[in-house]
Design a protein around this motif. Structure first.
Motif, short mmCIF file in Angstrom:
data_model
loop_
_atom_site.label_atom_id
_atom_site.label_comp_id
_atom_site.label_asym_id
_atom_site.label_seq_id
_atom_site.Cartn_x
_atom_site.Cartn_y
_atom_site.Cartn_z
N THR A 29 0.94 -1.66 0.14
CA THR A 29 0.13 0.17 -0.30
C THR A 29 1.02 1.02 -0.33
N ARG A 67 -7.23 2.09 -6.20
CA ARG A 67 -7.71 2.10 -4.56
C ARG A 67 -9.35 2.23 -4.85
N GLY A 71 -17.02 3.29 -3.53
CA GLY A 71 -17.40 2.19 -3.89
C GLY A 71 -17.32 1.98 -5.44
N ARG A 107 -13.07 -7.89 -7.28
CA ARG A 107 -13.26 -7.89 -5.57
C ARG A 107 -14.22 -6.65 -5.67
N GLY A 109 -16.46 -4.18 -1.66
CA GLY A 109 -16.07 -3.68 -1.50
C GLY A 109 -14.69 -4.02 0.27
N LYS A 110 -14.98 -4.92 1.39
CA LYS A 110 -13.59 -4.58 2.17
C LYS A 110 -12.31 -5.90 1.20
N SER A 111 -13.11 -6.42 0.64
CA SER A 111 -11.75 -7.60 0.00
C SER A 111 -11.20 -7.04 -0.87
N THR A 113 -9.72 -4.41 -1.30
CA THR A 113 -8.33 -4.04 -1.17
C THR A 113 -7.87 -4.67 0.09
N LYS A 114 -8.25 -6.18 0.60
CA LYS A 114 -7.13 -6.39 1.55
C LYS A 114 -6.32 -7.74 1.11
#
Length: 119
Positions: A29, A67, A71, A107, A109-111, A113-114
């Motif tokens: 990141t 990034r 949304g 992907r 949602g949260k996934s 950026t994981k």
């Protein structure tokens, strides 16, 4: 013979650019500072995201950062030897097993950026 000349010219150009960026890889990141010109003023705009890919080497080397903004996935690509690239700061190291993280594009949602953190 020609390949040696091209490599030598590439090396000279990279040294001339003399960018002192920290070591970073795919999955990290980063915060990239890009120079923005608005009329007669110039400012630095930061873009935080995950490094999706690094391409080639030498003078043509570039980095793509992704990034999620409101949304929607946003990707930007910068040539590393560009005068419009002000700074790169590594926020977090990531542990990945791929050279290019194209699977992040699918992907939501949260996934999206994981990426596992390197310890």
């Amino acid at each position: 013979m020609n390949e040696e000349i091209i490599r030598q010219l590439d090396k000279e150009e990279v040294e001339k650019a003399n960018k002192n960026f920290p070591e970073f890889n795919v999955g990290d990141t980063v915060r990239v500072g890009g120079r923005i010109k608005e009329g007669n003023r110039e400012r630095i705009q930061y873009f935080d995201g995950i490094v999706v890919r690094r391409t080639s080497g030498g003078v043509q080397e570039s980095v793509t950062v992704r990034r999620i903004a409101y949304g929607v996935g946003v990707e930007k690509t910068w040539p590393l030897n560009s005068p419009n690239l002000a700074s790169i700061e590594v926020i977090r190291k990531g542990k990945v097993r791929r050279a290019k993280l194209n699977y992040l594009r699918g992907r939501v949602g949260k996934s999206a950026t994981k990426v596992k953190a390197k310890i």
